[in-house]
Design an enzyme around this catalytic site. Structure first.
Site, PDB file in Angstrom:
ATOM      1  N   ASP A  28      -1.348  -3.205 -14.913  1.00  0.00           N
ATOM      2  CA  ASP A  28      -1.703  -2.779 -16.276  1.00  0.00           C
ATOM      3  C   ASP A  28      -2.388  -3.823 -17.134  1.00  0.00           C
ATOM      4  O   ASP A  28      -2.656  -3.549 -18.303  1.00  0.00           O
ATOM      5  CB  ASP A  28      -0.468  -2.243 -17.025  1.00  0.00           C
ATOM      6  CG  ASP A  28       0.210  -1.092 -16.323  1.00  0.00           C
ATOM      7  OD1 ASP A  28      -0.495  -0.362 -15.604  1.00  0.00           O
ATOM      8  OD2 ASP A  28       1.430  -0.941 -16.460  1.00  0.00           O
ATOM      9  N   LYS A  40       1.846  -9.466  -0.280  1.00  0.00           N
ATOM     10  CA  LYS A  40       1.712  -8.597  -1.448  1.00  0.00           C
ATOM     11  C   LYS A  40       2.767  -7.497  -1.367  1.00  0.00           C
ATOM     12  O   LYS A  40       2.846  -6.769  -0.373  1.00  0.00           O
ATOM     13  CB  LYS A  40       0.320  -7.979  -1.511  1.00  0.00           C
ATOM     14  CG  LYS A  40       0.096  -7.112  -2.737  1.00  0.00           C
ATOM     15  CD  LYS A  40      -1.294  -6.498  -2.749  1.00  0.00           C
ATOM     16  CE  LYS A  40      -1.475  -5.601  -3.962  1.00  0.00           C
ATOM     17  NZ  LYS A  40      -2.793  -4.921  -3.947  1.00  0.00           N
ATOM     18  N   CYS A  56       0.835  -1.202   0.000  1.00  0.00           N
ATOM     19  CA  CYS A  56       0.000   0.000   0.000  1.00  0.00           C
ATOM     20  C   CYS A  56       0.875   1.261   0.000  1.00  0.00           C
ATOM     21  O   CYS A  56       1.740   1.423   0.870  1.00  0.00           O
ATOM     22  CB  CYS A  56      -0.925   0.012   1.219  1.00  0.00           C
ATOM     23  SG  CYS A  56      -2.046   1.435   1.241  1.00  0.00           S
TER      24      CYS A  56
END
Length: 664
Positions: A509, A435, A395
């Site tokens: 993306d 992550k 984050c």
């Protein structure tokens, strides 16, 4: 006239006959969309809406300086969505057909007849087969009173799913489960067969008990595994430094500039050790922690993964993505400290729908003790309902980063190692996943050094790498070449040391089936975690599964919006508060979906996520409406399913865009 070939780079190549203006639309600010100010402000509160969503008001901090106010501008710090009630509020217990234990002392109305007389007319929710016939906003008045043609069958999503509606007379779709008795008294209807099925199905799971929440709030919840792990870390610190730890009740972690040898096996793989069994806090401490080889293995190769998403990634949206083919879902990021305080809002984030076949909970935090303790609570209170717990080390928003959480952990691998190893121990056989971003600062990628250690040294069961640094945010394309370098580094160590294979997912993306499978093939990842691509077009999971680009029609898209509205009502409720909570999150989803450019009007395929479209018209009126960046149009679309929005209700988009500017 400007030729399409002369359009500036980054402009979507829309066919000339659909272009209204050659000037590109304003680029939405995805950084602002990712950071919403105080994380708890966007939390779900699906049940108990008669109680206040939060106890007390927000605490006022010190007065901000002019520079601080400027730094906060544009970050949507003060988005507010008031909870709306009926003008004459009916007691929740009485509304559902029960007796109110407070009797005459109840602050809410108990007069059902008076309530029904003052209650607005029922809303009519279109069923799937009715979507093709829904008139567009402005064509006719589709939102007054009943909302749609009286020929449509009365439909309540909660009643349809559970066989009874827990909102009873308060339900805005009351006609679906109401009949008049022989005496003329209105009575609620139950479908016994559905009630019996729903009772055994557990449509939504992972509901923490009130007793456990009370223990957390009063700080009486016991953490035997965390205490034992803490003792281990304390002993290792004493052995290393020769100094006693400051407190027996605090897990000691080194500061970012301190180094510690994480190659030493004592912190990660040694037995728990002897503990005084007479201490209540350590009763039932396991003698031997689960080893990495004994953890539940994650076989995620070839599976599609919906990323944990801020605000929009709630249970209804995840359910929508599952219907399009998402195999793995993860709840919105929750703060470890809020879980440990027993926050209803935070614990609502772990709710899981029965359709979610592989479901995880994502945690954020900076303190070893808080994260390990939260993992221990999850393992106890949500046993069987959580397939993995994800640690957020990616984050980028300031609010999280400045506390040492999120991507700040990338610069402190020592602390990160303690957290992952401790969480792994506390969770038993439930795997911990991590992550990451490529690094914190541009030009200083660090993930290739960290990732090979996450599995064998820290017990991580899966790794996800977003191909950007924290500093980069969304300003440049994701670096898939570097993702490949990191994958190769992990696989090399696994081969050299004959280690179990850890799944690796990339991210960044991917906006088409072609891009997805190209990234998988070129980088060697097991799959791609889909975030913005899923927000803009949730049907991307169908495209990936079927390896095709779907020129989805406007009516097919409207069916998905209708389903999302139904899932919202099932989760948030069908009373006035639930309808407008569902409307709020439907508009949040539309604030991303309007950015989709239909494939059939593009000259060049596949579409790219970073391309901005010139102003265009769709192939029909509905497609044009769905492409509107005006947030007032998103509200109008919501009215096709949820009735007219109350005058006092307004929607403010999270991100800066032309839609944000349209708010007058």
């Amino acid at each position: 006239m400007t030729a399409i070939s002369e359009l500036p780079p980054g402009t979507a190549h829309v066919k000339a006959e659909y272009i209204l203006s050659f000037s590109s639309t304003t680029a939405p600010d995805d950084d602002a969309a990712e950071g919403s100010g105080a994380p708890t402000r966007s939390r779900e509160q699906p049940d108990d809406r008669d109680a206040d969503a939060r106890s007390g008001g927000p605490k006022r901090g010190p007065k901000l300086t002019k520079a601080q106010k400027k730094a906060q501008s544009g970050m949507n710090k003060n988005r507010r969505f008031g909870r709306l009630r009926d003008e004459l509020d009916l007691c929740f217990k009485v509304a559902s057909g029960s007796m109110c234990e407070f009797g005459d002392k109840c602050k809410n109305n108990h007069d059902i007849e008076a309530y029904l007389a003052a209650k607005p007319a029922d809303l009519r929710f279109p069923q799937r087969e009715d979507v093709a016939d829904i008139p567009l906003p402005g064509a006719v008045d589709v939102v007054e009173e009943g909302g749609h043609s009286d020929s449509w069958k009365a439909f309540c999503p909660v009643f349809e799913e559970a066989g009874e509606c827990r909102y009873g007379f308060r339900c805005r779709f009351l006609g679906a489960h109401l009949h008049n008795s022989d005496s003329g008294t209105p009575e609620l209807v139950k479908d016994s067969q559905k009630v019996e099925y729903a009772a055994g199905a557990n449509v939504e799971t992972n509901r923490i008990s009130g007793h456990a929440q009370k223990l957390l709030r009063t700080k009486k919840y016991l953490f035997p595994i965390t205490k034992a792990y803490q003792a281990e870390l304390d002993a290792a610190e004493v052995k290393k430094s020769g100094k006693a730890v400051p407190s027996a009740n605090a897990i000691v972690v080194s500061e970012p500039d301190q180094e510690m040898d994480l190659d030493a096996p004592s912190l990660i793989t040694q037995r728990t050790g002897d503990v005084d069994a007479t201490t209540p806090a350590v009763v039932d401490t396991p003698d031997v922690p689960v080893r990495f080889s004994e953890k539940r293995r994650l076989d995620w190769n070839g599976k599609t993964y919906l990323a944990p998403l801020t605000t929009v990634g709630n249970l209804p949206f995840r359910r929508l993505c599952v219907s399009y083919g998402a195999d793995i879902t993860c709840g919105e990021m929750g703060l470890a400290t809020s879980f440990l305080s027993g926050s209803k809002e935070e614990w609502s984030l772990v709710r899981r729908h029965e359709s979610e076949k592989t479901f995880g909970v994502q945690l954020a935090g900076s303190k070893v003790g808080a994260l390990v303790s939260t993992a221990e609570v999850l393992a106890k209170e949500c046993a069987g309902g959580v397939d993995f717990v994800d640690l957020n080390c990616g984050c980028p928003i300031d609010l999280v980063f400045k506390t040492g959480s999120g991507s700040a952990l990338l610069d402190n691998p020592n602390r990160l190692g303690k957290i992952v190893a401790g969480m792994s121990r506390a969770l038993g056989e439930i795997p911990v996943t991590v992550k990451l971003r490529t690094g914190v600062k541009d030009g200083k990628n660090t993930a290739h050094k960290l990732m090979p250690r996450l599995g064998p040294e820290f017990n991580a069961g899966c790794i996800t790498l977003h191909g950007r640094t924290r500093q980069q945010r969304y300003t440049k394309l994701a670096d898939w070449e570097y993702i490949k370098e990191c994958v190769d580094a992990v696989r090399a160590r696994e081969a050299d040391e004959d280690l179990p294979r850890v799944p690796i997912f990339g991210g960044g993306d991917c906006f088409s089936s072609e891009a997805y499978w190209s990234c998988v093939d070129s980088s060697g990842v097991d799959g791609v975690m889909l975030a913005r691509g899923a927000l803009i077009k949730p049907w991307i999971f169908t495209e990936v599964k079927e390896r095709r680009e779907w020129d989805i029609s406007a009516r097919e898209r409207l069916e998905g919006i209708r389903n999302l509205a139904e899932y919202g009502l099932s989760h948030f409720g069908t009373d006035t508060g639930g309808v407008n909570q569902s409307r709020r999150y439907l508009c949040e989803a539309l604030s991303f979906q309007y950015r989709y450019v239909p494939l059939g009007i593009l000259e060049r395929l596949p579409a790219k996520i970073n391309e901005r479209a010139p102003a265009f018209r769709g192939r029909d009126e509905l497609e044009t409406l769905l492409a509107s960046g005006d947030s007032r149009d998103w509200v109008r679309i919501s009215e096709m399913f949820l009735g007219k929005a109350p005058e006092e209700w307004a929607f403010t988009p999270k991100h800066k865009s032309n839609s944000y500017d349209s708010q007058g």
